[in-house]
Design a protein around this motif. Structure first.
Motif, short mmCIF file in Angstrom:
data_model
loop_
_atom_site.label_atom_id
_atom_site.label_comp_id
_atom_site.label_asym_id
_atom_site.label_seq_id
_atom_site.Cartn_x
_atom_site.Cartn_y
_atom_site.Cartn_z
N THR A 166 0.83 -1.20 0.00
CA THR A 166 0.00 0.00 0.00
C THR A 166 0.87 1.26 0.00
O THR A 166 2.08 1.20 0.20
N ALA A 167 0.23 2.40 -0.21
CA ALA A 167 0.93 3.69 -0.13
C ALA A 167 0.75 4.26 1.27
O ALA A 167 -0.32 4.18 1.88
N TYR A 168 1.84 4.85 1.77
CA TYR A 168 1.82 5.52 3.07
C TYR A 168 1.97 7.02 2.89
O TYR A 168 2.56 7.50 1.91
N ASP A 169 1.45 7.76 3.85
CA ASP A 169 1.65 9.20 3.94
C ASP A 169 2.65 9.42 5.07
O ASP A 169 2.43 8.96 6.20
N ALA A 170 3.77 10.10 4.77
CA ALA A 170 4.77 10.32 5.82
C ALA A 170 4.26 11.23 6.92
O ALA A 170 4.81 11.25 8.03
N GLY A 171 3.21 12.01 6.62
CA GLY A 171 2.64 12.90 7.63
C GLY A 171 3.50 14.10 7.93
O GLY A 171 3.31 14.78 8.94
N THR A 172 4.45 14.39 7.04
CA THR A 172 5.38 15.50 7.29
C THR A 172 5.05 16.76 6.49
O THR A 172 5.51 17.84 6.83
N GLU A 173 4.28 16.61 5.43
CA GLU A 173 3.95 17.76 4.58
C GLU A 173 2.47 17.69 4.21
O GLU A 173 1.97 16.64 3.79
N ALA A 174 1.77 18.80 4.36
CA ALA A 174 0.34 18.84 4.05
C ALA A 174 0.11 18.45 2.59
O ALA A 174 0.87 18.84 1.70
N ASN A 175 -0.95 17.68 2.35
CA ASN A 175 -1.26 17.23 0.99
C ASN A 175 -2.01 18.31 0.22
O ASN A 175 -3.15 18.12 -0.22
N SER A 176 -1.36 19.42 0.01
CA SER A 176 -2.01 20.56 -0.64
C SER A 176 -2.16 20.34 -2.14
O SER A 176 -3.06 20.89 -2.77
N GLU A 177 -1.23 19.54 -2.72
CA GLU A 177 -1.19 19.33 -4.18
C GLU A 177 -1.03 20.64 -4.94
O GLU A 177 -1.30 20.72 -6.13
N ALA A 178 -0.59 21.66 -4.25
CA ALA A 178 -0.47 23.00 -4.85
C ALA A 178 0.78 23.11 -5.71
O ALA A 178 1.76 22.40 -5.52
N LYS A 179 0.72 24.02 -6.66
CA LYS A 179 1.84 24.25 -7.57
C LYS A 179 3.10 24.61 -6.77
O LYS A 179 3.06 25.42 -5.86
N GLY A 180 4.18 23.97 -7.13
CA GLY A 180 5.47 24.23 -6.49
C GLY A 180 5.77 23.40 -5.27
O GLY A 180 6.85 23.52 -4.68
N THR A 181 4.85 22.49 -4.90
CA THR A 181 5.05 21.71 -3.66
C THR A 181 5.41 20.26 -3.92
O THR A 181 5.69 19.53 -2.97
N MET A 182 5.41 19.80 -5.18
CA MET A 182 5.65 18.39 -5.49
C MET A 182 6.77 18.28 -6.53
O MET A 182 6.80 19.04 -7.50
#
Length: 239
Positions: A166-182
């Motif tokens: 499965t996929a895990y979320d590290a819980g360290t960065e908000a899942n904003s999916e905003a430009k410049g964050t990925m």
């Protein structure tokens, strides 16, 4: 006198020869021959990973061997800095440097959707215990997947073990999916950021939302969504 000399000289020669022989034997007895160390028995394992997602490239995987007590992460607990760097930017250097690892190997490049890669580990039989593997889903803020401390000791040759993860979320960065964050090709933004602005514990990833699901600032598309499992793994001992 001449006859006596003829008798004594052979005896003297024999005595000298005997003394020399005894001395030589004594020297040989004192020579210490180091024991021959046996060659270690080696075992070889192949780990084949397949990306099951539609549009989530995965960062170059790291495969590591370690003892049975070690693990790279624990669900419900804070991610280590090494896991944070991998989950936010795909950087596995800090994982490779962990003292808990006996050895590690990296994949050759990005693991694209639908593609597979096989990595090989050769270990001394005495060091065969557990393995772990980690990789980031790069079109996310901090999603990752992998093997967490799988026991390989006692595996039989040519008897593969097949699993899905499965996929895990590290819980360290908000899942904003905003430009410049990925860091992935969907955005090309930053990777690791030392600030922690999420729940700060590892958990099952809820999946991306995308702009079409009502997250107005998201730069992701429906193809970037994923359902679990996201990674197929086949482990086989080949030697």
């Amino acid at each position: 006198m001449k006859r006596t000399d003829l008798i004594i000289k052979p005896n003297l020669i024999a005595m000298i020869a005997a003394a020399t022989l005894l001395t030589a034997c004594s020297d040989d007895d004192n020579v210490v021959v180091p024991p021959v160390e046996p060659e270690p028995v080696m075992q070889t394992f192949t780990v084949t990973v397949t990306n099951l997602t539609a549009n989530q490239p995965m960062s170059p995987v790291i495969l590591a061997a370690h003892n049975t007590e070690a693990s790279l992460w624990q669900a419900g607990e804070m991610a280590s800095l090494a896991i944070e760097k991998m989950a936010e930017g795909g950087d596995t250097a800090d994982i490779a440097a962990l003292e808990i690892l006996d050895s590690s190997i990296n994949g050759t490049g990005m693991l694209m959707p639908g593609m597979s890669e096989t990595l090989t580990l050769t270990l001394a039989q005495a060091n065969v215990a557990n393995i772990s593997l980690a990789t980031m889903l790069v079109n996310t803020n901090d999603a990752f997947t992998g093997i967490n401390s799988y026991h390989i000791a006692g595996m039989q040759v040519d008897m593969p073990k097949m699993m899905k993860y499965t996929a895990y979320d590290a819980g360290t960065e908000a899942n904003s999916e905003a430009k410049g964050t990925m860091p992935g090709p969907a955005d090309g933004g930053e990777g690791f950021n030392a600030a922690r602005d999420d729940v700060d514990f590892v958990h099952i990833h809820p999946g991306v939302i995308s702009m079409y699901d009502g997250l107005a600032d998201s730069v992701l598309m429906p193809s970037h969504r994923f359902d679990n499992p996201v990674l197929a793994v086949t482990i086989m001992r080949t030697q």
